[in-house]
Design an enzyme around this catalytic site. Structure first.
Site, PDB file in Angstrom:
ATOM      1  N   CYS A 132      -2.038  19.346  21.615  1.00  0.00           N
ATOM      2  CA  CYS A 132      -2.945  20.166  21.192  1.00  0.00           C
ATOM      3  C   CYS A 132      -3.291  20.960  22.575  1.00  0.00           C
ATOM      4  O   CYS A 132      -3.152  20.729  23.476  1.00  0.00           O
ATOM      5  CB  CYS A 132      -3.993  19.167  20.978  1.00  0.00           C
ATOM      6  SG  CYS A 132      -3.524  17.579  20.445  1.00  0.00           S
ATOM      7  N   GLY A 270       9.230  12.666   7.963  1.00  0.00           N
ATOM      8  CA  GLY A 270       7.872  13.513   7.960  1.00  0.00           C
ATOM      9  C   GLY A 270       7.915  14.268   6.551  1.00  0.00           C
ATOM     10  O   GLY A 270       7.574  13.767   5.614  1.00  0.00           O
TER      11      GLY A 270
HETATM   12  C1  LIG Z   1       1.322  18.406   7.319  1.00  0.00           C
HETATM   13  C2  LIG Z   1       1.799  17.931   8.487  1.00  0.00           C
HETATM   14  C3  LIG Z   1       0.687  17.467   9.301  1.00  0.00           C
HETATM   15  C4  LIG Z   1       1.046  17.017  10.691  1.00  0.00           C
HETATM   16  N1  LIG Z   1       0.331  16.250  11.502  1.00  0.00           N
HETATM   17  C5  LIG Z   1       0.611  15.612  12.697  1.00  0.00           C
HETATM   18  C6  LIG Z   1      -0.404  15.118  13.526  1.00  0.00           C
HETATM   19  O1  LIG Z   1      -1.468  14.756  13.167  1.00  0.00           O
HETATM   20  N2  LIG Z   1       0.084  14.611  14.883  1.00  0.00           N
HETATM   21  C7  LIG Z   1       1.208  14.636  14.955  1.00  0.00           C
HETATM   22  O2  LIG Z   1       1.483  14.275  16.245  1.00  0.00           O
HETATM   23  N3  LIG Z   1       2.252  15.439  14.294  1.00  0.00           N
HETATM   24  C8  LIG Z   1       2.025  16.132  13.117  1.00  0.00           C
HETATM   25  N4  LIG Z   1       2.803  16.561  12.438  1.00  0.00           N
HETATM   26  C9  LIG Z   1       4.148  16.704  12.897  1.00  0.00           C
HETATM   27  C10 LIG Z   1       5.181  15.593  12.407  1.00  0.00           C
HETATM   28  O3  LIG Z   1       4.579  14.331  12.648  1.00  0.00           O
HETATM   29  C11 LIG Z   1       6.439  15.810  13.029  1.00  0.00           C
HETATM   30  O4  LIG Z   1       6.540  15.656  14.231  1.00  0.00           O
HETATM   31  C12 LIG Z   1       7.346  17.053  12.385  1.00  0.00           C
HETATM   32  O5  LIG Z   1       6.689  17.524  11.316  1.00  0.00           O
HETATM   33  C13 LIG Z   1       8.587  16.971  12.468  1.00  0.00           C
HETATM   34  O6  LIG Z   1       9.126  16.085  11.476  1.00  0.00           O
HETATM   35  P1  LIG Z   1       9.544  16.538   9.994  1.00  0.00           P
HETATM   36  O7  LIG Z   1      10.271  17.758  10.030  1.00  0.00           O
HETATM   37  O8  LIG Z   1      10.102  15.385   9.179  1.00  0.00           O
HETATM   38  O9  LIG Z   1       8.362  16.830   9.449  1.00  0.00           O
HETATM   39  C14 LIG Z   1       2.416  17.174  11.085  1.00  0.00           C
HETATM   40  C15 LIG Z   1       3.569  17.714  10.306  1.00  0.00           C
HETATM   41  C16 LIG Z   1       3.065  18.142   9.025  1.00  0.00           C
HETATM   42  C17 LIG Z   1       3.882  18.877   8.298  1.00  0.00           C
END
Ligand SMILES: Cc1cc2nc3c(=O)[nH]c(=O)nc-3n(C[C@H](O)[C@H](O)[C@H](O)COP(=O)(O)O)c2cc1C
Length: 340
Positions: A132, A270
Site C-alpha cells: 500500500c 486466489g
Molecule cells: C480482488 C482481489 C483483491 C485482493 N485483495 C488483497 C488484499 O486485500 N490484500 C493482499 O495482500 N492481497 C490482495 N490481493 C492479492 C492476492 O492475495 C494475491 O496475492 C494475488 O491475487 C496473486 O494470487 P492469484 O493470482 O492466485 O489471485 C487481492 C487480489 C484480488 C484479485
C-alpha cells in the site's frame, strides 16, 4: 488421498495442509464455507484489514485481461473493530486457522493494528501487506523500498506476540525482490508471502479511456504465475531457511507444485476461487496426488527441489521421480522435460 505427509511449517506455525486462501479473494472465509469445510484447508488468509472502515476505490474496479484480471478494489473493509467482533469471532467459532492480513498507510497505522491483534488468541499468523502507498512518503508503496518495508515489518514484529509468525507480503514490482526480502527478514519477518499483484492497466477501446475508474489496478491470475514462480525461486536461492507462502495464478495442483519446487512451503489460492470456490481444497488434493506420482513421501521433501544441482550424467530425457532416477510410471504428459 495418497499417502503423502502434507504437514508444513511457516515459522512457528504448523499447518496440516499447505494450501491457504489468498488475501482479498475469499473475504474472511464465510462465503467459501458454503462450498467446502474451511477447517480442512491450511488456513484462511483474511482480506487485508485496516484501522478504519473504508469503501475502497470508485467503480468500475474490475477488468478482464488475457489469463487474468485487474482489480482496483483499494482495500475496502469494515475496519479492525468490526473485523474482530464479526469476522474473527465467526472464524474462531468455526474453528478455522486464521492468518490475519493487515494494511495501513503509515508505520503508526500498522503498529496500532498489530497492537490490537496482540492479545487475540485466534490469530495463527499475521500477514503484513506492504503493497500500500505510504501516505507519509509521497505515496511510495512500502514494499518498493527496502527501508520503508523494513520499518513496517519491525514495527509489526515488535508489537506482535513473539509466538505468532509475521509474514511480509512483497510486491513483484521492484528491480530486486531479494533485496527487499533480505531487508524485511533482517527487520524480523518470520516468513515471506510472494507475491502480491503486479501493477497494470487496461484501456477501453470503445470509450477510449482507462477501463478502471482508478486508472491502474493489480494484475492477478495465471498471467502472473511465471513472475511469481521466479520470485519464489530467487528468494529461496538467497534465503533458503526463510519459509515462503507462494501465490500467483495457482489453479491446479501442478501449478502449486511449481511453487513448492521453487521453494514455497505453502501456497495461497486466489483469483481462481472466483469461478471455482472449492479450488483451495481441490488444489490441495491434486498437489498430494502430484507429489505421490513423483515419488515424494512428504511435502517437505519437495520444497525447493528445483534448486538441486544438475545430474552429472545427461538423463535419458524421460520423467524423473523424487529420487532423481527416470521414473517409468510417471505421467510423461506432465513430467516430460523435467530433466535431460
Ligand atoms: C480482488 C482481489 C483483491 C485482493 N485483495 C488483497 C488484499 O486485500 N490484500 C493482499 O495482500 N492481497 C490482495 N490481493 C492479492 C492476492 O492475495 C494475491 O496475492 C494475488 O491475487 C496473486 O494470487 P492469484 O493470482 O492466485 O489471485 C487481492 C487480489 C484480488 C484479485
Amino acid at each position: 488421498m495418497p499417502d503423502v505427509d502434507m504437514t508444513t511449517r511457516l515459522g512457528a506455525l504448523e499447518l496440516p495442509s499447505p494450501v491457504l486462501t489468498a488475501s482479498g479473494c475469499a473475504a474472511a472465509g464465510r462465503e467459501l464455507d458454503q462450498f467446502f469445510d474451511i477447517t480442512e484447508i491450511g488456513a484462511v488468509v483474511t482480506k487485508s484489514i485496516m484501522l478504519n472502515p473504508r469503501s475502497g476505490r470508485p467503480t468500475p474496479r474490475m477488468a478482464e485481461t488475457p489469463s487474468g484480471m485487474l482489480n482496483s478494489i483499494g482495500l475496502q473493509g469494515p475496519g479492525i473493530e468490526a473485523f474482530l467482533d464479526n469476522d474473527l469471532e465467526w472464524l474462531r467459532a468455526r474453528g478455522a486457522r486464521t492468518v490475519v492480513s493487515i494494511a495501513g498507510g503509515s508505520v503508526d497505522e500498522y503498529t496500532r493494528l498489530a497492537s490490537k491483534l496482540r492479545h487475540v488468541s485466534e490469530v495463527a499468523a499475521i500477514e503484513v501487506n506492504i503493497s500500500c502507498p505510504n501516505v507519509e512518503d509521497r505515496g511510495q508503496v512500502f514494499a518498493c523500498r527496502a527501508g520503508s518495508a523494513a520499518d513496517v515489518v519491525s514495527a509489526v514484529r515488535r508489537n506482535t506476540n513473539p509466538g505468532v509468525p509475521v509474514l511480509a507480503k512483497l510486491s513483484p514490482d521492484v528491480t530486486d525482490i531479494v533485496e527487499i526480502a533480505q531487508a524485511v527478514v533482517d527487520a524480523g519477518a518470520d516468513g515471506l508471502s510472494l507475491i502480491n499483484t503486479l501493477l497494470g492497466m487496461v484501456i477501453d477501446t470503445d470509450t477510449l479511456r482507462p477501463a478502471l475508474a482508478g486508472v491502474t489496478g493489480g494484475l492477478s491470475g495465471p498471467a502472473i504465475r511465471p513472475v511469481a514462480v521466479r520470485c519464489v525461486y530467487q528468494v529461496h536461492a538467497a534465503l533458503p531457511d526463510v519459509p515462503i507462502l507462494g501465490m500467483g495464478g495457482i489453479r491446479t495442483g501442478l501449478d502449486a507444485l511449481e511453487f513448492v519446487l521453487a521453494g514455497a512451503s505453502a501456497v495461497s489460492v486466489g483469483t481462481v476461487t472466483f469461478h471455482d470456490p472449492s479450488a483451495p481444497l481441490r488444489v490441495a488434493r491434486e498437489l498430494a496426488v502430484a507429489l505421490a506420482e513423483r515419488g515424494f513421501g512428504s511435502l517437505e521433501e519437495a520444497v525447493g527441489f528445483a534448486h538441486r544441482a544438475p545430474d552429472p550424467e545427461p538423463a535419458s530425457g524421460g520423467p524423473v521421480s523424487a529420487h532423481g532416477a527416470p521414473d517409468e510410471d510417471a505421467d510423461d504428459t506432465v513430467a516430460a522435460g523435467a530433466e535431460g
